[in-house]
Design an enzyme around this catalytic site. Structure first.
Site, PDB file in Angstrom:
ATOM      1  N   ASN A   1      -7.020  -2.820  14.603  1.00  0.00           N
ATOM      2  CA  ASN A   1      -8.426  -3.047  14.230  1.00  0.00           C
ATOM      3  C   ASN A   1      -8.588  -4.270  13.315  1.00  0.00           C
ATOM      4  O   ASN A   1      -9.671  -4.535  12.813  1.00  0.00           O
ATOM      5  CB  ASN A   1      -8.991  -1.801  13.529  1.00  0.00           C
ATOM      6  CG  ASN A   1      -8.294  -1.499  12.213  1.00  0.00           C
ATOM      7  OD1 ASN A   1      -7.364  -2.198  11.805  1.00  0.00           O
ATOM      8  ND2 ASN A   1      -8.735  -0.458  11.524  1.00  0.00           N
TER       9      ASN A   1
ATOM     10  N   HIS B   1      -6.924  -4.738  10.374  1.00  0.00           N
ATOM     11  CA  HIS B   1      -6.685  -4.522   8.937  1.00  0.00           C
ATOM     12  C   HIS B   1      -5.404  -5.231   8.466  1.00  0.00           C
ATOM     13  O   HIS B   1      -4.484  -5.464   9.247  1.00  0.00           O
ATOM     14  CB  HIS B   1      -6.673  -3.025   8.576  1.00  0.00           C
ATOM     15  CG  HIS B   1      -5.452  -2.255   8.939  1.00  0.00           C
ATOM     16  ND1 HIS B   1      -5.426  -0.881   9.017  1.00  0.00           N
ATOM     17  CD2 HIS B   1      -4.183  -2.639   9.241  1.00  0.00           C
ATOM     18  CE1 HIS B   1      -4.224  -0.475   9.331  1.00  0.00           C
ATOM     19  NE2 HIS B   1      -3.442  -1.522   9.478  1.00  0.00           N
TER      20      HIS B   1
ATOM     21  N   ASP C   1       0.816  -1.216   0.000  1.00  0.00           N
ATOM     22  CA  ASP C   1       0.000   0.000   0.000  1.00  0.00           C
ATOM     23  C   ASP C   1       0.851   1.268   0.000  1.00  0.00           C
ATOM     24  O   ASP C   1       2.072   1.215   0.153  1.00  0.00           O
ATOM     25  CB  ASP C   1      -0.956  -0.014   1.206  1.00  0.00           C
ATOM     26  CG  ASP C   1      -0.259  -0.409   2.511  1.00  0.00           C
ATOM     27  OD1 ASP C   1       0.986  -0.313   2.586  1.00  0.00           O
ATOM     28  OD2 ASP C   1      -0.950  -0.819   3.458  1.00  0.00           O
TER      29      ASP C   1
ATOM     30  N   GLU D   1      -9.481  -1.899   5.588  1.00  0.00           N
ATOM     31  CA  GLU D   1     -10.058  -1.586   6.890  1.00  0.00           C
ATOM     32  C   GLU D   1     -11.319  -2.417   7.145  1.00  0.00           C
ATOM     33  O   GLU D   1     -11.933  -2.929   6.194  1.00  0.00           O
ATOM     34  CB  GLU D   1     -10.408  -0.079   6.940  1.00  0.00           C
ATOM     35  CG  GLU D   1      -9.240   0.852   6.653  1.00  0.00           C
ATOM     36  CD  GLU D   1      -8.202   0.912   7.788  1.00  0.00           C
ATOM     37  OE1 GLU D   1      -8.146  -0.016   8.616  1.00  0.00           O
ATOM     38  OE2 GLU D   1      -7.443   1.898   7.821  1.00  0.00           O
TER      39      GLU D   1
HETATM   40  P1  PGA Z   1       2.494  -1.442  12.718  1.00  0.00           P
HETATM   41  O1  PGA Z   1       1.309  -1.461  11.667  1.00  0.00           O
HETATM   42  O2  PGA Z   1       3.489  -2.455  12.244  1.00  0.00           O
HETATM   43  O3  PGA Z   1       3.034  -0.049  12.667  1.00  0.00           O
HETATM   44  O4  PGA Z   1       1.897  -1.809  14.044  1.00  0.00           O
HETATM   45  C1  PGA Z   1       0.773  -2.675  11.290  1.00  0.00           C
HETATM   46  C2  PGA Z   1      -0.304  -2.451  10.267  1.00  0.00           C
HETATM   47  O5  PGA Z   1      -0.968  -1.411  10.324  1.00  0.00           O
HETATM   48  O6  PGA Z   1      -0.506  -3.321   9.414  1.00  0.00           O
END
Ligand code: PGA
Length: 251
Positions: free
Chosen positions: A144, A146, A75, A151
């Protein structure tokens, strides 16, 4: 390190973040060594940084060669300039590409400056599909649930698309910016179908704030409200998490 098998999922619970990073790097280099032209799906965020450091170290010690490797990132924020130090393009150069012997022309990240976002999404999706899906897709997990920037919602989005970031994601990512107002509110992301087309999945997680969602994703119902739960349906998943992230699962 503990190893648990749960259906299609091979779960490694490591002592700490460092061991998680080393194990993750080992899973990736195993794939690189098996393939003549390895294709990696890569992720950004705080979680994989230690694993990238480990891959850089191994590359410098001639233990792994990236000269024939192609990469596709999950992404990118939208809109964002490549040169902006918050872009995922910048992140990947800083944290991996500038320090290994990869051909930068073989690295792919959705274009956060694309004028025609529909076209950019279509082209990115086509590129991943044409190669038959990546050999291994690295994933983090949002608090959450994702994966990529897919999302929670009412449907699993199949293909690369533009998304509005969840409030929780914006709050979680604010730590990388000087204020929450600076966090972009939109992004381009591979879809759930794009991610599921990977031949193998490697999901990493670290820290207590991931423990609830790790348990839900592995033991709960498969639902687009927890996008990562779809991985229960993927045939080849390796999960590498530290003890803190596994703490709810082990209760
Ligand atoms: P993070 O993000 O590694 O910064 O915890 C993980 C994600 O959002 O997939």
């Amino acid at each position: 390190m503990k190893n648990i098998k749960l259906f299609n999922m091979n779960i490694f619970i490591t002592d700490d973040y460092e061991q998680m990073s080393q194990k993750g790097a080992e899973v990736i280099t195993d794939i690189i060594k098996q393939k003549e032209r390895p294709i990696l799906g890569l992720a950004t965020g705080g979680t994989p940084v230690g694993m990238y450091k480990e891959l850089i170290r191994m590359n410098k010690e001639n233990k792994v060669d990236f000269s024939t490797t192609t990469t596709f990132n999950l992404d990118e924020y939208y809109p964002i300039d490549k040169e902006n130090n918050q872009s995922y393009y910048y992140f990947m150069k800083e944290n991996l590409f500038d320090h290994i012997n990869i051909n930068i022309e073989n690295t792919n990240i959705p274009n956060g400056m694309a004028v025609d976002i529909e076209e950019e999404s279509k082209l990115y999706e086509q590129k991943v599909r044409e190669i038959g899906g990546v050999d291994i897709q690295v994933l983090g997990i949002g608090s959450n649930g994702h994966i990529g920037f897919n999302e929670p919602g009412d449907v699993f989005e199949p293909e690369t698309h533009k998304v509005s970031l969840d409030k929780q994601t914006i709050a979680d990512n604010a730590r990388f910016f000087s204020s929450i107002e600076e966090v972009p509110t939109e992004a381009l992301t591979m879809g759930i179908g794009t991610i599921m087309s990977a031949k193998k999945i490697l999901l990493l997680a670290s820290g207590k704030n991931k423990s609830e969602i790790i348990k839900k994703m592995l033991l709960g119902k498969v639902t687009p409200h927890i996008p990562a739960s779809i991985l229960q349906f993927h045939p080849d998943v390796t999960i590498v998490i530290d003890q803190d992230a596994a703490s709810e699962l082990l209760k």
